[in-house]
Scaffold this motif. Structure first.
Motif, short mmCIF file in Angstrom:
data_model
loop_
_atom_site.label_atom_id
_atom_site.label_comp_id
_atom_site.label_asym_id
_atom_site.label_seq_id
_atom_site.Cartn_x
_atom_site.Cartn_y
_atom_site.Cartn_z
N ALA A 32 0.84 -1.21 0.00
CA ALA A 32 0.00 0.00 0.00
C ALA A 32 0.87 1.26 0.00
CB ALA A 32 -0.93 0.00 1.21
N ILE A 33 1.98 1.22 0.74
CA ILE A 33 2.89 2.37 0.75
C ILE A 33 3.51 2.56 -0.63
CG2 ILE A 33 5.12 3.19 1.64
CD1 ILE A 33 4.30 1.98 4.35
N ALA A 34 3.94 1.48 -1.25
CA ALA A 34 4.54 1.56 -2.59
C ALA A 34 3.53 2.10 -3.60
CB ALA A 34 5.03 0.19 -3.03
N GLU A 35 2.29 1.65 -3.51
CA GLU A 35 1.26 2.13 -4.44
C GLU A 35 0.99 3.62 -4.21
OE1 GLU A 35 -3.47 1.54 -5.21
OE2 GLU A 35 -2.33 -0.22 -4.60
N ALA A 36 0.88 4.03 -2.95
CA ALA A 36 0.62 5.44 -2.64
C ALA A 36 1.80 6.31 -3.05
CB ALA A 36 0.34 5.60 -1.15
N ALA A 38 3.70 5.82 -5.55
CA ALA A 38 3.66 5.94 -7.01
C ALA A 38 2.72 7.04 -7.49
CB ALA A 38 3.25 4.61 -7.63
N HIS A 39 1.82 7.47 -6.61
CA HIS A 39 0.88 8.54 -6.99
C HIS A 39 1.52 9.92 -7.03
CE1 HIS A 39 -2.50 5.87 -7.11
NE2 HIS A 39 -2.41 5.55 -5.83
N GLY A 40 2.75 10.03 -6.55
CA GLY A 40 3.44 11.31 -6.69
C GLY A 40 3.70 12.00 -5.37
N ASP A 41 3.44 13.31 -5.34
CA ASP A 41 3.75 14.20 -4.21
C ASP A 41 3.35 13.59 -2.87
OD1 ASP A 41 4.46 16.35 -2.69
OD2 ASP A 41 2.74 17.60 -3.27
N LEU A 42 4.33 13.36 -2.01
CA LEU A 42 4.07 12.70 -0.73
C LEU A 42 3.55 13.64 0.34
CD1 LEU A 42 7.11 10.26 -0.49
CD2 LEU A 42 4.84 9.84 -1.41
N LYS A 43 3.81 14.96 0.19
CA LYS A 43 3.38 15.91 1.21
C LYS A 43 1.86 15.96 1.34
CE LYS A 43 5.87 19.41 -0.15
NZ LYS A 43 6.41 20.75 -0.27
N GLU A 44 1.16 15.84 0.24
CA GLU A 44 -0.30 15.95 0.27
C GLU A 44 -0.97 14.63 -0.12
OE1 GLU A 44 -1.61 19.34 -1.90
OE2 GLU A 44 -0.13 20.64 -1.00
N ASN A 45 -0.31 13.54 0.10
CA ASN A 45 -0.81 12.23 -0.28
C ASN A 45 -1.38 11.54 0.97
OD1 ASN A 45 -1.14 9.57 -1.09
ND2 ASN A 45 0.58 9.66 -2.51
N GLU A 47 -3.28 8.89 1.26
CA GLU A 47 -3.14 7.43 1.25
C GLU A 47 -1.77 7.02 1.79
OE1 GLU A 47 -3.73 6.42 -2.82
OE2 GLU A 47 -5.92 6.40 -2.65
N TYR A 48 -0.74 7.76 1.38
CA TYR A 48 0.61 7.46 1.83
C TYR A 48 0.74 7.63 3.34
CZ TYR A 48 5.64 7.96 2.54
OH TYR A 48 6.92 7.82 3.00
N HIS A 49 0.22 8.77 3.84
CA HIS A 49 0.32 9.04 5.28
C HIS A 49 -0.49 8.04 6.10
CE1 HIS A 49 2.74 12.60 4.81
NE2 HIS A 49 1.92 13.02 3.85
N ALA A 50 -1.65 7.63 5.61
CA ALA A 50 -2.47 6.63 6.31
C ALA A 50 -1.75 5.28 6.34
CB ALA A 50 -3.83 6.49 5.63
N ALA A 51 -1.14 4.91 5.23
CA ALA A 51 -0.41 3.63 5.17
C ALA A 51 0.81 3.66 6.09
CB ALA A 51 0.01 3.32 3.73
N ARG A 52 1.50 4.79 6.14
CA ARG A 52 2.66 4.90 7.03
C ARG A 52 2.24 4.85 8.50
NH1 ARG A 52 8.06 5.44 5.26
NH2 ARG A 52 8.23 5.58 7.50
N GLU A 53 1.10 5.46 8.82
CA GLU A 53 0.59 5.42 10.19
C GLU A 53 0.22 3.98 10.57
OE1 GLU A 53 -3.18 7.21 12.59
OE2 GLU A 53 -2.13 8.58 11.24
#
Length: 158
Positions: A32-36, A38-45, A47-53
């Motif tokens: 899920a982190i890898a997929e998120a 891949a969506h680009g900008d991590l600051k406003e992502n 999905e990425y922050h939820a997966a990292r949490e």
């Protein structure tokens, strides 16, 4: 430092949770982190922050379970032979002497206690009141809503 007790079934349950976290949840979260990512900008992502949490929570639980299981003393309740006396691991049938309501609890280690599954911690007030008693004994203990009176109607070990 004494080792906290845990029943064999409680140990197996926690080991099962640990295995699931390591072999199922951890790889799913990494994907899920890898997929998120891949969506680009991590600051406003989000999905990425939820997966990292979720990854942080899962890794914390893995570390907690590993520490608990490495320090715990596993007690095989089936090998105990205390007769009808209440000791650690006992499954105790109780009847409220005031209301007649019957309840069943198993006295387990603090690590595996879960009141929803009728597993009470050996350090709980009711367990401390039960330890050493025998089938047929009456006892009282102070609950949060007042003094309760119970009779021990059964003691067994499985």
């Amino acid at each position: 430092m004494s080792r906290p007790p845990i029943t064999k079934s409680g140990s197996e349950r926690l080991r099962g949770e640990l295995e699931r976290l390591k072999s199922v949840d951890r790889p799913r979260i990494i994907a899920a982190i890898a997929e998120a990512r891949a969506h680009g900008d991590l600051k406003e992502n989000a999905e990425y922050h939820a997966a990292r949490e979720l990854q942080s929570f899962t890794e914390g639980r893995i570390a907690q379970l590993e520490a608990l299981l490495s320090n715990a003393e596993v007690i095989d309740v089936a090998k105990l032979n205390p007769g009808k006396r209440v000791v650690f691991g006992a499954i105790v049938d109780l009847e409220d002497e005031d209301s007649g309501v019957a309840v069943t609890y198993q006295i387990v280690g603090d690590l595996e206690a879960d009141i929803k599954q009728s597993l009470i911690a050996v350090s709980s007030p009711i367990a401390r009141a039960l330890i050493g008693k025998h089938e047929g004994d009456s006892f009282e203990f102070t609950a949060p809503n007042g003094v309760k009176h119970y009779e021990i109607t059964g003691v067994r070990y499985e």
